[in-house]
Design a protein around this motif. Structure first.
Motif, mmCIF file in Angstrom:
data_model
loop_
_atom_site.group_PDB
_atom_site.id
_atom_site.type_symbol
_atom_site.label_atom_id
_atom_site.label_comp_id
_atom_site.label_asym_id
_atom_site.label_seq_id
_atom_site.Cartn_x
_atom_site.Cartn_y
_atom_site.Cartn_z
ATOM 1 N N HIS A 1 0.835 -1.201 0.000
ATOM 2 C CA HIS A 1 0.000 0.000 0.000
ATOM 3 C C HIS A 1 0.878 1.263 0.000
ATOM 4 O O HIS A 1 0.624 2.208 -0.735
ATOM 5 C CB HIS A 1 -0.931 -0.037 1.227
ATOM 6 N N HIS B 1 1.439 4.443 -3.043
ATOM 7 C CA HIS B 1 1.360 5.906 -2.918
ATOM 8 C C HIS B 1 2.640 6.564 -3.446
ATOM 9 O O HIS B 1 2.655 7.742 -3.760
ATOM 10 C CB HIS B 1 1.168 6.301 -1.447
ATOM 11 N N HIS C 1 -4.292 3.251 -7.888
ATOM 12 C CA HIS C 1 -4.739 3.305 -6.492
ATOM 13 C C HIS C 1 -5.574 4.560 -6.200
ATOM 14 O O HIS C 1 -6.435 4.549 -5.318
ATOM 15 C CB HIS C 1 -3.531 3.230 -5.556
ATOM 16 N N HIS D 1 -9.054 6.421 -3.724
ATOM 17 C CA HIS D 1 -9.014 7.657 -2.926
ATOM 18 C C HIS D 1 -9.927 8.759 -3.472
ATOM 19 O O HIS D 1 -10.037 9.813 -2.861
ATOM 20 C CB HIS D 1 -7.580 8.191 -2.876
ATOM 21 N N HIS E 1 -6.773 8.561 6.297
ATOM 22 C CA HIS E 1 -6.042 8.135 5.090
ATOM 23 C C HIS E 1 -6.753 8.635 3.819
ATOM 24 O O HIS E 1 -6.132 8.757 2.769
ATOM 25 C CB HIS E 1 -5.926 6.609 5.085
HETATM 26 ZN ZN LIG Z 1 -4.158 4.499 -0.083
#
Ligand SMILES: [Zn+2]
Ligand SMILES: [Zn+2]
Length: 274
Positions: free
Chosen positions: A105, A109, A118, A122, A203
Motif C-alpha cells: 500500500h 502511494h 490506487h 481515494h 487516510h
Molecule cells: Zn491508499
C-alpha cells in the motif's frame, strides 16, 4: 476450529454481500457521519464498481487457491523449516500478510504508475461502506493479490491462514469505510493496535500529508512502528482528491479509464500539521 472451518467454507463473495446488506441498512437507519450531495448517483456508480469487483473476485479466487495449493504441495516457505503450533502459525500468518500488504500500500502511494490505479480508491468525495469496492480491478488483481501470494510463498502460509486473513481484513475494511459515527475512545483503546474507522478515514483526507498515512488494513501497529501514523479529528477530514472533485470525475466510466489519463496531483501547501 469448527467455526473457522465453517466460515472458510463459505464463498467470500457471499460474506461480502451479507456484510454489505448489514452495513448499508445501518447507514440508512442510524445517524450517519457525513451526508451525500447526490446519494442516488453515488449508489449507482458504487454498484457498478461492486459488479466488477465480484466478477474479478471469481477469477482471482480460483487462481489464488491454485497458487497457494501449489506452494503448499511443494512445501515452499520459511514455516516449513520450523515447528510451530497451528494457532501460532495462523496468528503469525494473518499479521505477516497484513504487514506485506502495508508495504504494498505504501509503495502504491510512492510509485506514480501504481498511484494512477490506487487513486481510484481515494477519489470518493463522500464515503460509505461501498467505498471499499471502489478500486480499479487491475489494482485488485495484480497488486493487492500479489501481496498475499508473495507472503504465502516466502513464509509458507497455508490456505487457512490466508482465508482467515481475508475474512478479518474484509470485515475491517467495510467497517473502516462505513458512514457511521465511531467514538474517539475507540481510537485511544483498540486503536493502539488495530486500525479504527477514524484512522482509515484520515487516510482518505485530501491533504497529502494525511493521505500518505495510516496505510495498515488490520494492525495500525505497522504505521506506528514505521512512522506513518497520523491523527486529526474526524470532523476536519475532507474526503477525496482535489483533482477528482468534479461530478463528472466521480463516474464509474471516468474512474475506470482514469489510470490512462494524465492527471496532475493537486498538492496542498503542507501547512497543516499533526
Ligand atoms: Zn491508499
Ligand atoms: Zn480506503
Amino acid at each position: 476450529m469448527e467455526i473457522v472451518d465453517y466460515l472458510l467454507s463459505i464463498d467470500l463473495n457471499y460474506i461480502v454481500i451479507g456484510l454489505m446488506v448489514i452495513f448499508f441498512s445501518l447507514e440508512q437507519l442510524l445517524n450517519t457521519q457525513f451526508s451525500f450531495k447526490k446519494r442516488g448517483l453515488h449508489m449507482w456508480h458504487a454498484f457498478l464498481f461492486q459488479v466488477v469487483f465480484f466478477i474479478a473476485n471469481i477469477f482471482w479466487a480460483t487462481f489464488f487457491v491454485f497458487s497457494i495449493e501449489w506452494l503448499n504441495q511443494h512445501e515452499i516457505g520459511l514455516f516449513y523449516l520450523i515447528q510451530l503450533p497451528l494457532w501460532v502459525k495462523l496468528i503469525l500468518g494473518v499479521a505477516i500478510i497484513d504487514l506485506v500488504t502495508y508495504w504494498f500500500h505504501r509503495i502504491s502511494h510512492l510509485v506514480p504508475v501504481i498511484w494512477r490505479f490506487h487513486r481510484v480508491h481515494h477519489s470518493d468525495t463522500t464515503m460509505d461502506s461501498s467505498t471499499y469496492f471502489r478500486a480499479h480491478p487491475i489494482e485488485v488483481l495484480l497488486w493487492f493479490g500479489s501481496a498475499s501470494i508473495l507472503s504465502a510463498g516466502i513464509f509458507g502460509l497455508d490456505l487457512i491462514a490466508v482465508g482467515i486473513y481475508f475474512l478479518v481484513a474484509t470485515l475491517f475494511q467495510i467497517l473502516e469505510h462505513s458512514n457511521l459515527r465511531f467514538p474517539a475512545w475507540l481510537d485511544k483503546t483498540i486503536g493502539l493496535v488495530f486500525t479504527t474507522p477514524n484512522f482509515h478515514k484520515i487516510h482518505h483526507d485530501q491533504d497529502q500529508h494525511y493521505t500518505d498515512s495510516n496505510f495498515a488494513d488490520i494492525f495500525i501497529l505497522w504505521d506506528r512502528i514505521f512512522g506513518t501514523f497520523k491523527y486529526k479529528p474526524i470532523e476536519q477530514v475532507k474526503f477525496g482528491l482535489e483533482e477528482f472533485d468534479e461530478d463528472k470525475k466521480q463516474t464509474f466510466w471516468y474512474l475506470f479509464r482514469s489510470p490512462f489519463i494524465h492527471i496532475e496531483r493537486i498538492e496542498k501547501d503542507g501547512s497543516t500539521k499533526n
